[in-house]
Design an enzyme around this catalytic site. Structure first.
Site, PDB file in Angstrom:
ATOM      1  N   ASP A 163      40.392  19.116  48.467  1.00  0.00           N
ATOM      2  CA  ASP A 163      41.080  19.772  47.345  1.00  0.00           C
ATOM      3  C   ASP A 163      42.530  19.336  47.237  1.00  0.00           C
ATOM      4  O   ASP A 163      43.255  19.295  48.242  1.00  0.00           O
ATOM      5  CB  ASP A 163      41.068  21.296  47.567  1.00  0.00           C
ATOM      6  CG  ASP A 163      40.066  22.008  46.685  1.00  0.00           C
ATOM      7  OD1 ASP A 163      39.723  21.476  45.615  1.00  0.00           O
ATOM      8  OD2 ASP A 163      39.631  23.101  47.078  1.00  0.00           O
ATOM      9  N   GLU A 185      32.459  26.777  38.514  1.00  0.00           N
ATOM     10  CA  GLU A 185      32.502  28.028  39.296  1.00  0.00           C
ATOM     11  C   GLU A 185      32.449  29.230  38.353  1.00  0.00           C
ATOM     12  O   GLU A 185      33.233  29.320  37.394  1.00  0.00           O
ATOM     13  CB  GLU A 185      33.786  28.076  40.143  1.00  0.00           C
ATOM     14  CG  GLU A 185      33.929  29.387  40.907  1.00  0.00           C
ATOM     15  CD  GLU A 185      34.958  29.362  42.026  1.00  0.00           C
ATOM     16  OE1 GLU A 185      35.520  28.283  42.317  1.00  0.00           O
ATOM     17  OE2 GLU A 185      35.177  30.446  42.601  1.00  0.00           O
ATOM     18  N   GLU A 219      41.569  21.037  39.787  1.00  0.00           N
ATOM     19  CA  GLU A 219      41.141  22.088  38.871  1.00  0.00           C
ATOM     20  C   GLU A 219      41.728  21.818  37.490  1.00  0.00           C
ATOM     21  O   GLU A 219      42.939  21.572  37.375  1.00  0.00           O
ATOM     22  CB  GLU A 219      41.615  23.458  39.387  1.00  0.00           C
ATOM     23  CG  GLU A 219      41.035  23.801  40.749  1.00  0.00           C
ATOM     24  CD  GLU A 219      41.439  25.191  41.240  1.00  0.00           C
ATOM     25  OE1 GLU A 219      42.114  25.935  40.489  1.00  0.00           O
ATOM     26  OE2 GLU A 219      41.075  25.525  42.374  1.00  0.00           O
ATOM     27  N   LYS A 244      39.439  16.687  44.665  1.00  0.00           N
ATOM     28  CA  LYS A 244      39.032  17.687  43.661  1.00  0.00           C
ATOM     29  C   LYS A 244      40.277  18.305  43.024  1.00  0.00           C
ATOM     30  O   LYS A 244      41.202  18.700  43.743  1.00  0.00           O
ATOM     31  CB  LYS A 244      38.146  18.756  44.296  1.00  0.00           C
ATOM     32  CG  LYS A 244      37.737  19.858  43.302  1.00  0.00           C
ATOM     33  CD  LYS A 244      36.537  20.661  43.742  1.00  0.00           C
ATOM     34  CE  LYS A 244      36.826  21.768  44.726  1.00  0.00           C
ATOM     35  NZ  LYS A 244      37.756  22.811  44.240  1.00  0.00           N
ATOM     36  N   ASP A 291      40.675  24.374  49.248  1.00  0.00           N
ATOM     37  CA  ASP A 291      41.910  25.148  49.438  1.00  0.00           C
ATOM     38  C   ASP A 291      41.593  26.640  49.573  1.00  0.00           C
ATOM     39  O   ASP A 291      42.493  27.456  49.788  1.00  0.00           O
ATOM     40  CB  ASP A 291      42.948  24.861  48.342  1.00  0.00           C
ATOM     41  CG  ASP A 291      42.476  25.227  46.951  1.00  0.00           C
ATOM     42  OD1 ASP A 291      41.310  25.636  46.798  1.00  0.00           O
ATOM     43  OD2 ASP A 291      43.282  25.113  46.001  1.00  0.00           O
ATOM     44  N   SER A 292      40.300  26.990  49.512  1.00  0.00           N
ATOM     45  CA  SER A 292      39.874  28.350  49.870  1.00  0.00           C
ATOM     46  C   SER A 292      40.311  28.669  51.301  1.00  0.00           C
ATOM     47  O   SER A 292      40.355  29.834  51.696  1.00  0.00           O
ATOM     48  CB  SER A 292      38.355  28.493  49.746  1.00  0.00           C
ATOM     49  OG  SER A 292      37.691  27.477  50.461  1.00  0.00           O
TER      50      SER A 292
HETATM   51  O1  KIV Z   1      38.269  25.796  47.704  1.00  0.00           O
HETATM   52  C1  KIV Z   1      37.029  25.916  47.702  1.00  0.00           C
HETATM   53  O2  KIV Z   1      36.380  26.163  48.717  1.00  0.00           O
HETATM   54  C2  KIV Z   1      36.343  25.740  46.427  1.00  0.00           C
HETATM   55  C3  KIV Z   1      34.906  26.155  46.332  1.00  0.00           C
HETATM   56  C4  KIV Z   1      34.766  27.616  46.363  1.00  0.00           C
HETATM   57  C5  KIV Z   1      34.214  25.575  45.176  1.00  0.00           C
HETATM   58  O3  KIV Z   1      36.926  25.287  45.488  1.00  0.00           O
END
Ligand code: KIV
Length: 264
Positions: A84, A181, A114, A112, A45-46
């Protein structure tokens, strides 16, 4: 070359061979990344910050994650795809299952999330439904407002202890991968050694079982590179060579150095 699966990643943990992950969001790059030997592609989600220009990952929606996961899936020949779960898409069990299934149907192979031990029931339920999970701990960007900024996590003894306990609890609940992280290297090392599942690190030192970087950071396409990122394109002629250098440096333990990590 054979497709990478969760068992391959578990095998790397057992044989102590480091593996690599890159956060990427589209078909063209997915093909190049996979061909370079990167074992895992994270549709992170970056993308809310990198592609969309937001100042956090909070505005990213499940539909956007589905779209990008599907783009990566179409072109990826070999890597395992991790997707994510965006902000507030796993607040309740029914939301989690509904949203995780969308990512899996779009081509994700691991989702993934958090958090920490509060996710235990969620992890168990995902696992019962055949959905592998990676739990992202330490600096979890979806909690940036709670943290008051993007700060290293686990520096205080009580916080480090809590994170270590949470890591064991999520493993016991059935998590398949842990991602750390921005945590001090000694804490990342202790957690990695205490777990049987693979630990992927970013800003956590060379002590984890694997490394992840955002593609745009490792190609220098950013106005403010984080301390933990290295521009591999500086020493290479093209993008495939930069990715190959990343894989080689992670596997040999050359990357990350102390310069890309937090001692305490
Ligand atoms: O969203 C993402 O790209 C991430 C990484 C920076 C680990 O969570």
């Amino acid at each position: 070359m054979r497709a990478i699966t969760l068992s391959s990643l578990q095998g790397f943990k057992e044989t102590k061979e480091k593996f690599t992950c890159i956060a990427a969001y589209d078909a063209a790059f997915a093909q190049i990344i996979s061909d370079a030997g990167v074992e895992c592609i994270l549709v992170g989600d970056s993308l809310g910050m990198v592609l969309q220009g937001h100042d956090s990952t909070l505005p990213v929606t499940i539909d956007q994650m589905v779209y990008h996961t599907n783009c990566v899936k179409r072109a990826n020949p070999r890597s395992i795809i991790m997707a994510d779960m965006p902000f507030m898409t796993y607040g309740t069990l029914s939301d989690t299952l509904n949203n995780a299934s969308k990512l899996m149907q779009a081509g994700g192979q691991v989702v993934k999330l958090e958090g920490g031990s509060w996710l235990s029931d969620t992890i168990k339920q995902l696992s019962r439904c055949g959905i592998p999970s990676c739990i992202h701990m330490g600096l979890t960007p979806q909690s940036v407002n709670k943290f008051g900024g993007y700060k290293v996590q686990g520096r205080q003894l009580d916080h480090a202890k809590q994170m270590s306990e949470d890591a064991l609890r999520v493993q016991d609940a059935g998590a398949d991968i842990l991602l750390l992280e921005c945590v001090p290297t000694p804490l990342a090392q202790a957690i990695t050694q205490s777990l049987d599942i693979p630990v992927i690190g970013i800003g956590a030192g060379a002590v984890t079982d694997a490394q992840v970087l955002v593609l745009y950071d490792m190609l220098g396409i950013t106005s403010k590179a984080p301390k933990f990122a290295k521009n591999f394109l500086l020493e290479c002629d093209d993008i495939p060579s930069a990715l190959a250098a990343y894989v080689a440096e992670v596997k040999s333990g050359q990357f990350p150095t102390a310069e890309h990590s937090f001692k305490k």
